[in-house]
Design a protein around this motif. Structure first.
Motif: not given
Lengths: 113, 174
Positions: B46-48, B71-79, B38-41
């Protein structure tokens, strides 16, 4: 040196629209297949994000094609709602994990008739 | 001396940029789809997401490209990564991040039919050129529209985010 290079958007904005439609379709299909096949709740959540992003890309491409900023406003709202969805979804996933010590969706079959 | 720059055909640049960002977007998505960890996913996602932000930039939507990354990289992905950390502990240590697949045949058939339909129509649409000249005041237009015609929706989204903030912390607390 002014006006030597064409401005960046002038060069870039000539990609035919159907390339973006094709790219967004591919991303959306990968997201659908991910939601249907994977049984891990977090992977399903990430696939949903992928589908939302494909739609965002399509909206931005058409908004640039029509030179109409309304498409970008839709994308802005979709981003806000996606952030809300992920926050609630992850809270639910953490709660499911506390209850059954797993986030495998196929274990949640108590309501099956 | 600068004449040769005007002589060059800069059309290849758009295809190069589209190729890089498109490859990043589809490659990251495929990696998310095929990986067992999951973590690699999450890294694939992130790349996408960053590549889709680049495609926004190519379409002249600078404001949205920056918000995509924030929003996405800084917020959602960290979440999502915190979600993985809080829930990745299986019976054994090594199968904590493993992922099980089901229903592969039916789902892939469904996805293939849908892909065929979408790609058929987008090819049939033909190669229409993007005609719009990018306006310099695009961010200004966006702000004016958000504050005048769309202001009700903007406020509703703000209230929704507030409710979600309270609700999510309440759910996760218990």
């Amino acid at each position: 040196m002014e006006n030597q290079l064409p401005a960046m958007p002038d060069v870039i904005a000539q990609v035919p629209l159907n390339n973006y439609v094709l790219l967004a379709s591919i991303l959306f299909i990968i997201g659908i297949a991910g939601v249907l096949i994977r049984r891990n709740a977090i992977i399903m959540l990430m696939s949903i994000e992928l589908m939302l992003n494909a739609v965002n890309l399509l909206l931005v491409a058409f908004s640039s094609y029509r030179s109409d900023p309304n498409g970008q406003i839709f994308v802005f709202f979709i981003m806000a709602v996606a952030a809300a969805e992920v926050a609630v979804g992850l809270a639910i996933i953490v709660m499911i994990y506390r209850n059954i010590r797993s986030i495998d969706i196929s274990l949640l079959d108590k309501l099956r008739g | 001396m600068e004449d040769w720059m005007n002589q060059l055909d800069w059309a290849w640049l758009q295809w190069l940029a589209l190729g890089i960002f498109g490859f990043g977007a589809v490659g990251g998505a495929l990696y998310l789809f095929f990986t067992k960890n999951i973590l690699y996913g999450a890294y694939g996602l992130l790349t996408s997401l960053i590549s889709v932000g680049g495609l926004f930039l190519m379409n002249g939507a600078e404001f949205l490209a920056v918000s995509q990354i924030m929003v996405y990289v800084g917020g959602i992905l960290i979440l999502i990564m915190f979600g993985i950390m809080l829930s990745a502990k299986g019976e054994k240590k090594e199968d904590a991040l493993k992922v099980v697949n089901v229903n592969s045949l039916v789902s892939l058939l469904f996805a293939a039919v849908m892909a065929g339909g979408l790609i058929f129509y987008s090819v049939k649409m033909g190669g229409s050129r993007s005609l719009a000249e990018p306006s310099a005041e695009q961010v200004q237009d966006l702000g004016m529209s958000l504050m005048t015609t769309q202001v009700l929706v903007l406020e509703l989204v703000g209230v929704l985010l507030l409710i979600v903030l309270i609700g999510a912390s309440y759910i996760a607390k218990k």
